[in-house]
Design a protein around this motif. Structure first.
Motif: not given
Length: 326
Positions: A72-75, A80-83
């Motif tokens: 999993v890669f996320r920012v 907001g949220f981006y993954g």
């Protein structure tokens, strides 16, 4: 795609594989530090635009009766949220079929999270030519978008939650699959790009009145089961070359078209080069209507045959043009 209980205010932050991640900073992801946005995962075989270097983690979730491990890669930033998450499927999972695999994940999400208010529940789309589902919903005045993409053996989840539709669109649309990877044959002395790891075998094939012992690798394409991408090579003798390299290549290629009962032949021995080595190109269609494209090269005393069978001219060109002698 570790999608388990609802917690928090965001649809995808609520997904359990997001919240309890064992987090680390993804060092190999950044493609261009001057932009700070366009990023690539060589291991994950994808590119995507993110506002910062992502955190990484892993979780496990079942697909059908099979457990799958996800990276999993996320920012998460002010907008907001981006993954992005991905997993490599086993042969047993793949046997379910592309649509069944994606539907299994979609159903897991809708059943466990009770996403009854979602629009386009599993709307079928394609991304870079690969089968995909798009799920769109709202929660707490935020828009959430999830795309599930099956690229050969790899399943991706691309997701975003934000109040800003533009931010979501830019992130989702920036994702691109890059599953074709170089395959290097040290014994054969060549490299070529393939969608899946190939099988290899040795077989005696008579072409042009001469029987050659060919070592052959063949790659397949999960999303196009009828596709075939092959490289064969054999060492030739001075006797084989008595009439010259061009004559040998033309004879072998013409005989191959005859063996395949090729129709609508558009190239029958067009002269080509691989660096300074002579080659011949042959293109036609099979009786079933697939495109058959083969290139034969003579590199010193080794003859290579590089051939593709597919309905997709882009994939054929991608394969043939990637061939190099090491």
């Amino acid at each position: 795609m570790k999608f388990i209980k609802v917690i928090g205010t965001s649809l995808f932050i609520a997904i359990a594989w997001i919240a309890p991640l064992k987090v680390s900073i993804a060092q190999p992801l950044l493609l261009n530090q001057s932009t700070g946005q366009l990023q690539v995962s060589e291991e994950g075989q994808f590119v995507v635009r993110m506002s910062a270097q992502p955190e990484t983690g892993s979780r496990t979730i079942p697909i059908g009766e099979q457990s799958t491990d996800w990276k999993v890669f996320r920012v998460k930033d002010d907008t907001g949220f981006y993954g992005v998450a991905y997993t490599d499927l086993t042969s047993a999972t793949i046997e379910l079929g592309a649509n069944a695999v994606i539907d299994s994940i979609k159903n897991t999400l809708t059943d466990e999270l009770n996403w009854s208010a979602l629009n386009g529940r599993g709307k079928r789309i394609d991304v870079n030519g690969y089968p995909a589902r798009e799920i769109i919903g709202t929660q707490n005045n935020q828009l959430s978008v999830l795309r599930l993409i099956l690229a050969d053996r790899r399943l991706y989840a691309v997701m975003s939650t934000s109040e800003d539709l533009t931010e979501i669109s830019q992130f989702i649309d920036s994702f691109a699959v890059q599953p074709w990877q170089p395959y290097v044959s040290e014994e054969g002395g060549f490299s070529v790009n393939l969608p899946l790891l190939p099988t290899d075998e040795t077989e005696s094939i008579e072409l042009g009145g001469t029987e050659f012992e060919w070592k052959v690798i063949e790659g397949r394409n999960f999303t196009a089961p009828g596709d075939s991408y092959s490289v064969g090579y054999t060492d030739v003798s001075s006797k084989d070359l008595q009439a010259g390299a061009d004559a040998l290549l033309n004879r072998v290629g013409t005989n191959l078209l005859e063996r395949w009962q090729a129709q609508n032949v558009v190239e029958s021995g067009r002269k080509i080069l691989l660096d300074d080595s002579p080659g011949r190109s042959f293109v036609g269609t099979t009786p079933e209507g697939q495109i058959l494209a083969v290139r034969f090269y003579l590199v010193e005393e080794r003859m290579y045959g590089v051939g593709a069978l597919s309905d997709n001219i882009v994939n054929i060109s991608r394969f043939l043009d990637s061939f190099q002698v090491e």
